[in-house]
Design an enzyme around this catalytic site. Structure first.
Site, PDB file in Angstrom:
ATOM      1  CB  THR A  40       0.472  -4.760   4.527  1.00  0.00           C
ATOM      2  OG1 THR A  40       1.065  -4.145   5.676  1.00  0.00           O
ATOM      3  CG2 THR A  40       0.022  -3.674   3.567  1.00  0.00           C
ATOM      4  N   GLY A  66       5.233   3.288   9.062  1.00  0.00           N
ATOM      5  CA  GLY A  66       6.462   4.057   9.195  1.00  0.00           C
ATOM      6  C   GLY A  66       7.047   4.404   7.839  1.00  0.00           C
ATOM      7  CB  ILE A  70       5.851   6.349   3.585  1.00  0.00           C
ATOM      8  CG1 ILE A  70       4.929   6.632   4.767  1.00  0.00           C
ATOM      9  CG2 ILE A  70       5.818   7.525   2.604  1.00  0.00           C
ATOM     10  CD1 ILE A  70       5.425   7.730   5.689  1.00  0.00           C
ATOM     11  CB  THR A  95      10.018   2.966  15.294  1.00  0.00           C
ATOM     12  OG1 THR A  95       9.511   1.631  15.371  1.00  0.00           O
ATOM     13  CG2 THR A  95      10.859   3.246  16.521  1.00  0.00           C
ATOM     14  CD  GLU A 271      12.026  -1.557   3.328  1.00  0.00           C
ATOM     15  OE1 GLU A 271      12.249  -2.743   3.029  1.00  0.00           O
ATOM     16  OE2 GLU A 271      11.426  -1.219   4.364  1.00  0.00           O
TER      17      GLU A 271
END
Length: 299
Positions: A40, A66, A70, A95, A271
Site C-alpha cells: 500500500t 500495525g 489491520i 509500532t 484511526e
C-alpha cells in the site's frame, strides 16, 4: 489448507523493506505456498487489493502492518458477502501491534507468516461505530487518545509501544477530562472521564491493558472508564496489574451510546473519529481470523 490456495499479503508500505519478512516469504514459497504480495502507498489501496483478492479467489488475505492496517483490511472484509469473504491473517509490522500482541501472534516473521497462512480460522467479533466505522481491537477516548495521536514518529521508531507511555508522562501538564454521558442496556454513567477504553481486544496505546478481561468472540464489548483524578497511579496500575482498580468503572455491553456537550475524539485502532455523539455496537462472529491455538482472547 491447500498450499496451492492463494494467499494475498497486503503490506503497509512502511514494512516493505523488512528483510526478515522477505526471507520468510521466500522460504514458504520454496515450500510450495502460493503467496502474492501487494504494497500500500496511499489511502484506499487496501480496499483495491482486497477487491483483487476476491477476483483471484484468494483463500486468505494477510494484513501486514500495525493496528491501523489491520483495521483497514478488517473493515473492508466486513463489507464482503460472507460466502465470498477470505480469512484474515495478521502479520505484526507496526509500532505497537496491540491487537497482534494481545492475541498471541509471534513477533518473528516466519512463524507469524506461517500462522497467518496455515493457522486455524476462528470466528471473531467486530465493533461498529455510528453504522459506518469499525474497530477490531479498541476505541479509546480522552487523554489516551491525544497521547496516541500526538506521539512523535521518531519516538515511536526508537522505543516502540512504550513511547506512548513516555510521551504521556511528558504531557501530564495538558491533562484534561472529557465530560460525557455513557449509556447502554442496564448501564448509565455520567461525569468527567480521563480515559475511555471500549474493547473488543484488551490493550491499546502500546500495551496499556485498558480492558483486561475482553474476549474477541463473546458478542460483547468491554468498557473501561478512568475516572480517577490521579491519572499517573491509575496508568501505572493498568500497566502492572489487571485486578480491580477503584479509579476505573468497568462493564460488558453489547451496545452503548456516548453523548458529549463538546466535541470528543475517539481513536478506532489508531484511526481518529471526532464528534459529540457515538453509537457503538458489536457484530458477533463478523470475521474469520487465523489465530494461535491457545489464543487468550477466545472464549
Amino acid at each position: 489448507m491447500d498450499k496451492n490456495s492463494l494467499t494475498l499479503l497486503i503490506l503497509n508500505g512502511k514494512g516493505a523493506g523488512n528483510e526478515d519478512l522477505r526471507a520468510a516469504i521466500n522460504t514458504l514459497r520454496d515450500e510450495g505456498f502460493n503467496i502474492a504480495v501487494r504494497v500500500t502507498w496511499e489511502k484506499g489501496d487496501g480496499q483495491r487489493y482486497l477487491d483483487e483478492a476476491i477476483t483471484l479467489e484468494a483463500e486468505t488475505v494477510v494484513a501486514g502492518g500495525g493496528d491501523g492496517t489491520i483495521n483497514e483490511i478488517a473493515t473492508a472484509l466486513a463489507a464482503i458477502e460472507a460466502s465470498a469473504r477470505p480469512v484474515l491473517g495478521i502479520l505484526p509490522l507496526g509500532t505497537a501491534n496491540d491487537f497482534a500482541t494481545s492475541v498471541g501472534i509471534p513477533a518473528e516473521m516466519e512463524p507469524a507468516l506461517r500462522l497467518a497462512i496455515q493457522g486455524k480460522a476462528s470466528m471473531i467479533d467486530l465493533a461498529r461505530v455510528n453504522q459506518d466505522r469499525y474497530f477490531i481491537n479498541m476505541a479509546t477516548g480522552g487523554f489516551g487518545t491525544r497521547i496516541t495521536t500526538e506521539t512523535p514518529e521518531k519516538l515511536k521508531s526508537a522505543l516502540g509501544g512504550v513511547s506512548y507511555f513516555i510521551h504521556g508522562l511528558m504531557r501530564m501538564d495538558t491533562l484534561k477530562a472529557d465530560s460525557c454521558e455513557i449509556s447502554g442496556p442496564d448501564f448509565h454513567w455520567q461525569g468527567d472521564a480521563l480515559v475511555i477504553g471500549i474493547g473488543n481486544g484488551r490493550q491499546a496505546g502500546g500495551g496499556q491493558r485498558l480492558c483486561p478481561s475482553a474476549l474477541i468472540n463473546d458478542g460483547q464489548l468491554d468498557i473501561s472508564i478512568v475516572t480517577a483524578q490521579e491519572l499517573l497511579p491509575t496508568l501505572m496500575h493498568s500497566l502492572t496489574g489487571d485486578d480491580d482498580n477503584p479509579g476505573i468503572v468497568r462493564k460488558k455491553l453489547q451496545s452503548l451510546h456516548i453523548l458529549s456537550p463538546h466535541e470528543m475524539t475517539f481513536n478506532l485502532d489508531g484511526e481518529p473519529l471526532s464528534g459529540r455523539e457515538f453509537h457503538i455496537d458489536v457484530l458477533p462472529g463478523a470475521l474469520s481470523c487465523r489465530l494461535p491455538p491457545q489464543c487468550p482472547l477466545l472464549a
